[in-house]
Design a protein around this motif. Structure first.
Motif, PDB file in Angstrom:
ATOM      1  N   LEU A 333       0.806  -1.213   0.000  1.00  0.00           N
ATOM      2  CA  LEU A 333       0.000   0.000   0.000  1.00  0.00           C
ATOM      3  C   LEU A 333       0.843   1.268   0.000  1.00  0.00           C
ATOM      4  N   ILE A 334       1.997   1.226   0.643  1.00  0.00           N
ATOM      5  CA  ILE A 334       2.856   2.401   0.751  1.00  0.00           C
ATOM      6  C   ILE A 334       4.272   2.002   0.388  1.00  0.00           C
ATOM      7  N   ASP A 335       4.843   2.700  -0.565  1.00  0.00           N
ATOM      8  CA  ASP A 335       6.214   2.450  -1.030  1.00  0.00           C
ATOM      9  C   ASP A 335       7.081   3.601  -0.530  1.00  0.00           C
ATOM     10  N   SER A 336       7.993   3.304   0.423  1.00  0.00           N
ATOM     11  CA  SER A 336       8.798   4.354   1.044  1.00  0.00           C
ATOM     12  C   SER A 336      10.274   4.017   0.983  1.00  0.00           C
ATOM     13  N   GLN A 337      11.081   5.046   1.099  1.00  0.00           N
ATOM     14  CA  GLN A 337      12.522   4.875   1.183  1.00  0.00           C
ATOM     15  C   GLN A 337      13.113   6.004   2.006  1.00  0.00           C
ATOM     16  N   LEU A 338      13.994   5.627   2.946  1.00  0.00           N
ATOM     17  CA  LEU A 338      14.729   6.597   3.735  1.00  0.00           C
ATOM     18  C   LEU A 338      16.001   6.992   2.984  1.00  0.00           C
ATOM     19  N   GLY A 339      16.432   8.217   3.158  1.00  0.00           N
ATOM     20  CA  GLY A 339      17.655   8.665   2.528  1.00  0.00           C
ATOM     21  C   GLY A 339      18.876   8.004   3.144  1.00  0.00           C
ATOM     22  N   GLY A 340      19.907   7.770   2.330  1.00  0.00           N
ATOM     23  CA  GLY A 340      21.153   7.224   2.841  1.00  0.00           C
ATOM     24  C   GLY A 340      21.834   8.199   3.785  1.00  0.00           C
ATOM     25  N   THR A 341      22.479   7.648   4.830  1.00  0.00           N
ATOM     26  CA  THR A 341      23.072   8.529   5.834  1.00  0.00           C
ATOM     27  C   THR A 341      24.117   7.787   6.655  1.00  0.00           C
ATOM     28  N   PRO A 342      25.087   8.497   7.224  1.00  0.00           N
ATOM     29  CA  PRO A 342      26.016   7.846   8.155  1.00  0.00           C
ATOM     30  C   PRO A 342      25.296   7.432   9.434  1.00  0.00           C
ATOM     31  N   TYR A 343      25.897   6.518  10.176  1.00  0.00           N
ATOM     32  CA  TYR A 343      25.360   6.121  11.474  1.00  0.00           C
ATOM     33  C   TYR A 343      26.533   5.794  12.396  1.00  0.00           C
ATOM     34  N   ALA A 344      26.253   5.748  13.695  1.00  0.00           N
ATOM     35  CA  ALA A 344      27.268   5.398  14.685  1.00  0.00           C
ATOM     36  C   ALA A 344      26.592   4.701  15.849  1.00  0.00           C
ATOM     37  N   SER A 345      27.341   3.846  16.540  1.00  0.00           N
ATOM     38  CA  SER A 345      26.803   3.141  17.702  1.00  0.00           C
ATOM     39  C   SER A 345      27.889   2.912  18.730  1.00  0.00           C
ATOM     40  N   LEU A 346      27.454   2.738  19.974  1.00  0.00           N
ATOM     41  CA  LEU A 346      28.346   2.434  21.088  1.00  0.00           C
ATOM     42  C   LEU A 346      27.706   1.325  21.899  1.00  0.00           C
ATOM     43  N   ASP A 347      28.494   0.305  22.261  1.00  0.00           N
ATOM     44  CA  ASP A 347      27.946  -0.765  23.075  1.00  0.00           C
ATOM     45  C   ASP A 347      28.948  -1.238  24.116  1.00  0.00           C
ATOM     46  N   LEU A 348      28.415  -1.790  25.182  1.00  0.00           N
ATOM     47  CA  LEU A 348      29.183  -2.451  26.225  1.00  0.00           C
ATOM     48  C   LEU A 348      28.711  -3.893  26.303  1.00  0.00           C
ATOM     49  N   PHE A 349      29.633  -4.836  26.492  1.00  0.00           N
ATOM     50  CA  PHE A 349      29.212  -6.219  26.629  1.00  0.00           C
ATOM     51  C   PHE A 349      30.065  -6.950  27.656  1.00  0.00           C
ATOM     52  N   ILE A 350      29.397  -7.812  28.386  1.00  0.00           N
ATOM     53  CA  ILE A 350      30.025  -8.611  29.421  1.00  0.00           C
ATOM     54  C   ILE A 350      30.427  -9.954  28.836  1.00  0.00           C
ATOM     55  N   VAL A 351      31.620 -10.408  29.162  1.00  0.00           N
ATOM     56  CA  VAL A 351      32.151 -11.678  28.664  1.00  0.00           C
ATOM     57  C   VAL A 351      32.533 -12.537  29.865  1.00  0.00           C
ATOM     58  N   PRO A 352      32.685 -13.848  29.682  1.00  0.00           N
ATOM     59  CA  PRO A 352      33.148 -14.698  30.785  1.00  0.00           C
ATOM     60  C   PRO A 352      34.526 -14.256  31.256  1.00  0.00           C
ATOM     61  N   PRO A 353      34.735 -14.073  32.562  1.00  0.00           N
ATOM     62  CA  PRO A 353      36.046 -13.645  33.072  1.00  0.00           C
ATOM     63  C   PRO A 353      37.144 -14.632  32.701  1.00  0.00           C
ATOM     64  N   LYS A 354      38.333 -14.113  32.481  1.00  0.00           N
ATOM     65  CA  LYS A 354      39.442 -14.961  32.052  1.00  0.00           C
ATOM     66  C   LYS A 354      39.764 -16.047  33.075  1.00  0.00           C
ATOM     67  N   LYS A 355      39.672 -15.715  34.364  1.00  0.00           N
ATOM     68  CA  LYS A 355      39.970 -16.712  35.389  1.00  0.00           C
ATOM     69  C   LYS A 355      39.008 -17.878  35.320  1.00  0.00           C
ATOM     70  N   LEU A 356      37.735 -17.580  35.044  1.00  0.00           N
ATOM     71  CA  LEU A 356      36.740 -18.637  34.922  1.00  0.00           C
ATOM     72  C   LEU A 356      37.045 -19.526  33.731  1.00  0.00           C
ATOM     73  N   LEU A 357      37.444 -18.924  32.616  1.00  0.00           N
ATOM     74  CA  LEU A 357      37.762 -19.702  31.416  1.00  0.00           C
ATOM     75  C   LEU A 357      39.009 -20.556  31.628  1.00  0.00           C
ATOM     76  N   GLN A 358      40.002 -19.985  32.302  1.00  0.00           N
ATOM     77  CA  GLN A 358      41.222 -20.747  32.562  1.00  0.00           C
ATOM     78  C   GLN A 358      40.939 -21.935  33.483  1.00  0.00           C
ATOM     79  N   LYS A 359      40.043 -21.732  34.447  1.00  0.00           N
ATOM     80  CA  LYS A 359      39.670 -22.825  35.333  1.00  0.00           C
ATOM     81  C   LYS A 359      38.943 -23.933  34.573  1.00  0.00           C
ATOM     82  N   ALA A 360      38.049 -23.528  33.663  1.00  0.00           N
ATOM     83  CA  ALA A 360      37.323 -24.512  32.863  1.00  0.00           C
ATOM     84  C   ALA A 360      38.282 -25.267  31.944  1.00  0.00           C
TER      85      ALA A 360
END
Length: 365
Positions: A333-360
């Motif tokens: 019903l509706i044909d749309s298009q957004l204009g091309g543009t730059p983008y940016a993002s920032l994220d934080l992520f938690i990973v398994p601690p190295k000591k835990l991995l070394q123990k495993a």
């Protein structure tokens, strides 16, 4: 369809896309760190998986904010007649939260539970004045929300063969908490991949995905290709959805460059019905968004359990089209298009601690 849009369609048919993919699913424990003194020391593995030496750590919790600078164009045409709509988008932002946890973590069988929340917001410089574009008033006032859960089964068969099965359910649309009807917004995707671990530096696999990769639910092929060529360079691909070239700057810093084809499929309930050529009362729409992102990404360890990611690139929007959900023919019903543009993002992520991995790792030995 004009020539640029036709060429864009051809590229996207080759590239495909996928909102949630197998490469997003972490494997516990993550692969061994990159052996900078000479590859090959970790080749002996009891059970295979898709991870290779040199890849970044597995992600347990991810919080990401993505922002696209405002004042880019939105062009809409009513298919089958009606007024056009032109405006500027003054804001387009995404908040994404993902969490993964192992329900079962045996060397020969892993069950991973994933949860995700995604909210996309738009603001427009001029309000929509005609009924068929009430869609944009809905989006601006409510935003577009995704709440999902997934279960991944990762089965290493032996030292060479592995397979992965994933099923995901999501609620996608412009709902609020006091008006949510699960059946109106439910989307289900699944995939199966069978792979081969040729060495600690090379794993690949083939499979199929049932999802909304090009807007509507269909079956698409998937190729996993993860390879580390030397202590500095590698590639991580879930083709055709995503291909990234990896540069290992140090044991705690990684740089990526490549592309991603991202798609969203939202259900929209309109406040005000309007008439279309085949339906005198349209009350519900399906909004299909497909973006091609050319991206650069940098990841760095802040603490033994905390990493950050910074990403920037260029987004080309192939479509933001609306289809009639109250009509089984799914008329566009509706044909749309957004204009091309730059983008940016920032994220934080938690990973398994190295000591835990070394123990495993010591337990496995």
């Amino acid at each position: 369809m004009n020539q640029p849009r036709f060429l864009g369609l051809g590229c996207l048919l080759l590239l495909g896309s996928g909102r949630a993919t197998a490469q997003d699913i972490p494997v516990y424990p993550p692969p061994a760190p990159l052996d900078t003194t000479g590859l090959g020391r970790t080749d002996a593995q009891t059970f295979a998986n898709s991870q290779v030496v040199g890849m970044g750590p597995s992600k347990g919790l991810i919080v990401k904010y993505e922002r696209i600078p405002g004042n880019f164009s939105l062009r809409s045409t009513a298919v089958g007649g009606g007024a056009d709509y032109r405006t500027e988008v003054s804001k387009n932002a995404n908040l994404i939260v993902k969490a993964y946890a192992p329900l079962l973590n045996h060397p020969h069988l892993k069950l991973i539970l994933g949860l995700n929340y995604d909210r996309q917001e738009f603001q427009f410089s001029t309000p929509a004045a005609t009924d068929q574009y009430g869609l944009y008033n809905n989006i601006e006032n409510k935003g577009l929300t995704v709440i999902g859960a997934q279960l991944a089964v990762i089965r290493p068969v032996d030292a060479v063969h592995w397979y992965l099965f994933r099923v995901k359910t999501e609620l996608n649309g412009d709902y609020t908490s006091n008006e949510l009807n699960i059946s109106d917004y439910l989307k289900v995707t699944s995939e199966f991949i069978y792979g081969w671990k040729r060495s600690a530096t090379f794993a690949w696999g083939l499979g199929l995905q049932l999802g909304y990769n090009l807007g509507r639910q269909s079956i698409y092929p998937v190729l996993v290709y993860n390879r580390t060529f030397n202590p500095r360079w590698g590639v991580e691909a879930l083709f055709p959805a995503r291909v990234l070239v990896r540069r290992n700057l140090s044991p705690i810093s990684l740089l990526f460059a490549g592309y991603e084809v991202a798609s969203n499929n939202y259900n929209i309930h309109l406040r005000n019905a309007f008439a279309s050529p085949n339906n005198p009362r349209v009350t519900s729409l399906e909004l299909r968004q497909i973006d091609l992102k050319l991206r650069f990404r940098y990841e760095h360890e802040l603490l033994s359990f905390l990493w950050t990611g910074v990403e920037a690139g260029y987004r080309y929007n192939y479509q933001l089209n609306a289809f009639d959900r109250t009509n089984n023919t799914r008329d566009r019903l509706i044909d749309s298009q957004l204009g091309g543009t730059p983008y940016a993002s920032l994220d934080l992520f938690i990973v398994p601690p190295k000591k835990l991995l070394q123990k495993a790792e010591r337990r496995r030995k």
